[in-house]
Enzyme design. Sequence first.
Site, PDB file in Angstrom:
ATOM      1  N   ARG A 171       0.711  -1.339   0.311  1.00  0.00           N
ATOM      2  CA  ARG A 171       0.465  -0.058  -0.227  1.00  0.00           C
ATOM      3  C   ARG A 171       0.844   1.585  -0.008  1.00  0.00           C
ATOM      4  NH1 ARG A 171      -2.177  -3.635  -0.863  1.00  0.00           N
ATOM      5  NH2 ARG A 171      -4.347  -4.196   0.203  1.00  0.00           N
ATOM      6  N   SER A 220     -10.846  -0.498   4.099  1.00  0.00           N
ATOM      7  CA  SER A 220      -9.358  -0.963   5.330  1.00  0.00           C
ATOM      8  C   SER A 220      -9.681   0.821   5.679  1.00  0.00           C
ATOM      9  CB  SER A 220      -8.642  -1.958   5.217  1.00  0.00           C
ATOM     10  OG  SER A 220      -9.629  -3.179   5.463  1.00  0.00           O
ATOM     11  N   GLU A 290      -4.618   3.788   6.251  1.00  0.00           N
ATOM     12  CA  GLU A 290      -4.345   3.455   4.693  1.00  0.00           C
ATOM     13  C   GLU A 290      -5.282   4.756   3.866  1.00  0.00           C
ATOM     14  OE1 GLU A 290      -5.493  -0.854   3.743  1.00  0.00           O
ATOM     15  OE2 GLU A 290      -6.074   0.155   1.398  1.00  0.00           O
TER      16      GLU A 290
END
Length: 297
Positions: A171, A220, A290
Amino acid sequence: MSLAVAPEFALRVRRNEPLSRHTSWHVGGPADVFFSPRDRADLAAFLRTLPEEVAVQWIGLGSNLLVRDGGIRGVVISTHGTLDALARVAETTVHAEAGVACARLARQCIKWGLGPAEFFAGIPGTLGGALAMNAGAFGGETWRHVLRVETIDRGGRVRTRAREEYQVGYRTVRAPAPEEWFLSADLSFERKPGAHAGEVRTLLDKRKAAQPIGEWSCGSVFTNPPGDHAARLIEAAGLKGYRLGDASVSQKHANFIINHGQARAQDLEGLIAHVRATVERVHGVALSPEVRIVGVP
Ligand SMILES: Cc1cc2nc3c(=O)[nH]c(=O)nc-3n(C[C@H](O)[C@H](O)[C@H](O)COP(=O)(O)OP(=O)(O)OC[C@H]3O[C@@H](n4cnc5c(N)ncnc54)[C@H](O)[C@@H]3O)c2cc1C
């Protein structure tokens, strides 16, 4: 704020556009200027006319963005619904522009007998967002497929950059230069003649069983720390269902935060901070968001 825009664009930009209309959390104050380019030439011309001091924020489908309630000072460039060319350019190479929805990319690859691309179906964003985030699901990851990307900078200059020019991790994507955004990518897949839509359906059903799909979220909220899962840590800290204003930690998947309809960005950001502080106190683990938090309070 009245931000000056070159006369040829003045009638086409949207001013004070509520970003809550463009994010999957359905929150976010106004953008001073919101621009959807007709095509890449239009985009380059627009960027060239922007004064140096004007901040630029790109947005795809807003599925990983928390825009604060005060909105965004400067310009928001939206790729959704535009920059959407998608073509097979060689036996196993696909050229896709930044505004292509990941779900469309997955479906089209299956039609072409290419894979593994099914995982893209579970990412409710654009390819541009997936490139910026190195989005991944079900063991697949965007940058594993990247051969090269085309970028555009503030001066409207287009460059082709090789995959090797980027530092890519879980990520995270570090670009070789600041203020260069993705226009398109050439993606490499394998031949998968037996690929069929049923595979996507199975993955989506699996996802639906584990995640609060259909509710307002950004997926998320935190990345998984090494060797563990953010959802496990949050649940073990007793935070499932914890509520702030009209936002709460999902009962179904603890790494999702839900806007039940009336939450403000402030509630979501407050809840993120509370979850982070509680997990750190209980488990000694500092979670990293995130989701990208942008804009002014
Ligand atoms: C229900 C749900 C499930 C999700 N599941 C997953 C999952 O399984 N895996 C996963 O990785 N993510 C998941 N996400 C998060 C999200 O979909 C991904 O991060 C996605 O890649 C974001 O794409 P976007 O177009 O919505 O980007 P946005 O949210 O619009 O933007 C995200 C970031 O990308 C930047 N950006 C956008 N376009 C460009 C561009 N062309 N050039 C440069 N920068 C750009 C933005 O400036 C911003 O910093 C999920 C989200 C939701 C709501």
